[in-house]
Design an enzyme around this catalytic site. Sequence first.
Site, short mmCIF file in Angstrom:
data_model
loop_
_atom_site.label_atom_id
_atom_site.label_comp_id
_atom_site.label_asym_id
_atom_site.label_seq_id
_atom_site.Cartn_x
_atom_site.Cartn_y
_atom_site.Cartn_z
CE LYS A 186 -3.67 -2.02 3.15
NZ LYS A 186 -4.61 -2.38 3.70
CB SER A 192 -1.05 1.15 8.22
OG SER A 192 -1.67 0.68 9.78
CG ASP A 193 -3.42 -4.81 5.85
OD1 ASP A 193 -4.69 -4.03 5.90
OD2 ASP A 193 -3.77 -5.78 5.57
CB THR A 194 -5.37 -4.58 11.27
OG1 THR A 194 -4.23 -2.89 11.57
CG2 THR A 194 -5.21 -4.75 12.50
#
Length: 191
Positions: free
Chosen positions: A51, A67-69
């Site tokens: 991203k 960011s990613d979760t």
Amino acid sequence: MELILASSSPRRRQLLELYTRDFSVCASEFDETTVRADTPVHLVEALARGKCLAVAKARPGCLVVGSDTVVELDGEVLGKPRDAADAKRMLRALSGRTHLVHTGVCVSDGERTESFVDSCRVCFFPLDEEEIERYAATAEPYDKAGAYGIQGRAALWLDRLEGDYYTVMGLPVSRTARLIEAFRAEKRGKR
């Protein structure tokens, strides 16, 4: 150097505002379905990097945060639920159990790229079927990994948490701010 958040998540925007309000949002069009990894930690870091780098390529000269979760239960990644049945399945699986939440963060200025993953252990009290049904009938679970938002109604289910609360929300604020500051300090030193 302009700061860009490569995410349309209102939660990440709110969390980055704890550090600064001087940033813009440019949602990444990175194709997450192309990413494969051997562990949930490697997966979330690769997603955050993808991203971030997609936006950094389109916005040279800017400092980009991606960011990613993901939620991990017994080695399985629980992403965003596809529908109500999927949300209920995830919530039943998390009920009365401890799981991990991993948030990957990547920062890039187009020349240098740094990333990290912050992980948190979350334990829920047991959930009864009525509570799961009520929650799945709201809009809350459908844009969140693991089908819950800790800052919403799921706060009522939290038995204990080990780690950074903001990691569970989707952006470990203190570590992210420190990484941004390191990039900015380096740029100031080069002038």
